[in-house]
Write a protein that holds these residues in place. Structure first.
Motif, PDB file in Angstrom:
ATOM      1  N   ASP A  58       0.853  -1.184   0.000  1.00 26.64           N
ATOM      2  CA  ASP A  58       0.000   0.000   0.000  1.00 26.64           C
ATOM      3  C   ASP A  58       0.893   1.240   0.000  1.00 26.64           C
ATOM      4  O   ASP A  58       1.936   1.257   0.652  1.00 26.64           O
ATOM      5  CB  ASP A  58      -0.881  -0.020   1.257  1.00 26.64           C
ATOM      6  N   LEU A  59       0.510   2.281  -0.727  1.00 27.50           N
ATOM      7  CA  LEU A  59       1.326   3.492  -0.802  1.00 27.50           C
ATOM      8  C   LEU A  59       1.124   4.419   0.386  1.00 27.50           C
ATOM      9  O   LEU A  59       1.937   5.305   0.619  1.00 27.50           O
ATOM     10  CB  LEU A  59       1.022   4.269  -2.094  1.00 27.50           C
ATOM     11  N   SER A  65       6.226   7.822   2.947  1.00 23.72           N
ATOM     12  CA  SER A  65       5.555   8.827   2.126  1.00 23.72           C
ATOM     13  C   SER A  65       5.400   8.297   0.710  1.00 23.72           C
ATOM     14  O   SER A  65       6.300   8.421  -0.118  1.00 23.72           O
ATOM     15  CB  SER A  65       6.365  10.127   2.103  1.00 23.72           C
ATOM     16  N   GLY A  66       4.282   7.666   0.461  1.00 21.61           N
ATOM     17  CA  GLY A  66       3.946   7.229  -0.882  1.00 21.61           C
ATOM     18  C   GLY A  66       5.001   6.398  -1.583  1.00 21.61           C
ATOM     19  O   GLY A  66       5.494   5.412  -1.047  1.00 21.61           O
ATOM     20  N   VAL A  85      -0.427  -1.556  -4.372  1.00 23.07           N
ATOM     21  CA  VAL A  85      -1.880  -1.591  -4.223  1.00 23.07           C
ATOM     22  C   VAL A  85      -2.299  -0.248  -3.639  1.00 23.07           C
ATOM     23  O   VAL A  85      -1.876   0.119  -2.550  1.00 23.07           O
ATOM     24  CB  VAL A  85      -2.319  -2.727  -3.279  1.00 23.07           C
ATOM     25  N   SER A  86      -3.094   0.517  -4.375  1.00 24.46           N
ATOM     26  CA  SER A  86      -3.384   1.873  -3.909  1.00 24.46           C
ATOM     27  C   SER A  86      -4.731   2.374  -4.388  1.00 24.46           C
ATOM     28  O   SER A  86      -5.216   1.994  -5.453  1.00 24.46           O
ATOM     29  CB  SER A  86      -2.292   2.829  -4.400  1.00 24.46           C
ATOM     30  N   ALA A  87      -5.320   3.258  -3.584  1.00 28.71           N
ATOM     31  CA  ALA A  87      -6.543   3.946  -4.002  1.00 28.71           C
ATOM     32  C   ALA A  87      -6.195   5.087  -4.953  1.00 28.71           C
ATOM     33  O   ALA A  87      -7.049   5.579  -5.681  1.00 28.71           O
ATOM     34  CB  ALA A  87      -7.270   4.492  -2.773  1.00 28.71           C
ATOM     35  N   LYS A 108      -7.244  -0.246  -5.408  1.00 26.31           N
ATOM     36  CA  LYS A 108      -8.013  -0.728  -4.257  1.00 26.31           C
ATOM     37  C   LYS A 108      -9.494  -0.879  -4.569  1.00 26.31           C
ATOM     38  O   LYS A 108     -10.234  -1.468  -3.785  1.00 26.31           O
ATOM     39  CB  LYS A 108      -7.811   0.207  -3.067  1.00 26.31           C
ATOM     40  N   SER A 109      -9.906  -0.365  -5.713  1.00 26.42           N
ATOM     41  CA  SER A 109     -11.309  -0.522  -6.106  1.00 26.42           C
ATOM     42  C   SER A 109     -11.528  -1.834  -6.863  1.00 26.42           C
ATOM     43  O   SER A 109     -12.656  -2.159  -7.236  1.00 26.42           O
ATOM     44  CB  SER A 109     -11.749   0.652  -6.976  1.00 26.42           C
TER      45      SER A 109
END
Length: 216
Positions: A58-59, A65-66, A85-87, A108-109
């Motif tokens: 996840d970022l 930081s990202g 994996v990120s929104a 993430k969607s």
């Protein structure tokens, strides 16, 4: 997948880690799962599982930081495939993650079937990106140069830069990394030289240009 495979799920939301577990449980020969809730735990998981087959990163996790987390992990564990994996799944973020060494990008969607498909593709050595992503996107020359400079950082320099992005002082970074403040000053000097900037503030600004200072 084979039963002896290991996948690290690095995400600070227990519910999302549970969803990823559910997705992986439906794969033939479900792999062993190692969970990490922050960036320090993700690094430890990678170090404790040197033969891990994949990390789902996840970022936006505590302690990172990202995209700077991806930079640090790719530098420290170059043999570990990392799937972001990120929104934050805009084309620019996807493009930069891939250029910084990600083996794939999962929104993430995404539904469970897409998650399984993405993981299976990456485990098979392919690069997975969301449908509709245009891989031909080009950078402005300044961003392309910055990405190349970031990839010249050593693993420890990458971690220090990530912590600068978090707003930590030299003495705080020294404490976190278990080294002297003088060592951190030397790392910061090397980072400024490699990024061709004159101050810590400018280094953080450079990070923000590629989206490494993550949004909430």
């Amino acid at each position: 997948m084979t039963p002896d495979m290991t996948i690290i799920i690095a995400d600070d939301h227990p519910l999302f880690r549970g969803a990823m577990r559910q997705a992986l449980s439906g794969v033939d020969g479900a792999p062993a799962i190692v969970e990490a809730g922050d960036f320090a735990a993700a690094r430890k998981a990678a170090a404790d599982n040197p033969d891990a087959d994949l990390m789902l990163l996840d970022l936006t996790m505590p302690g990172v930081s990202g995209l700077s987390g991806l930079i640090a992990l790719r530098a420290e564990f170059p043999s570990l495939p990392v799937m972001v994996v990120s929104a934050h799944d805009d084309p620019a973020t996807i493009h930069r993650a891939l250029d910084l060494g990600a083996s794939g990008f999962l929104s993430k969607s995404a539904g469970i079937e897409e998650i399984r498909e993405g993981i299976e593709k990456v485990m098979a050595g392919e690069v997975f990106v969301p449908a509709g992503y245009d891989q031909a996107q080009e950078y402005e020359p300044e961003v392309a140069d910055l990405l190349q400079r970031l990839q010249t950082l050593t693993p420890q320099q990458s971690r220090v830069l990530s912590m600068l992005g978090e707003g930590l002082l030299n003495k705080q970074i020294a404490y976190e990394l278990g080294v002297s403040e003088a060592t951190i000053k030397a790392h910061v000097s090397a980072i400024l030289l490699k990024l061709n900037v004159d101050s810590r503030t400018q280094a953080v600004i450079q990070l923000s240009k590629i989206g490494t200072v993550a949004a909430a």
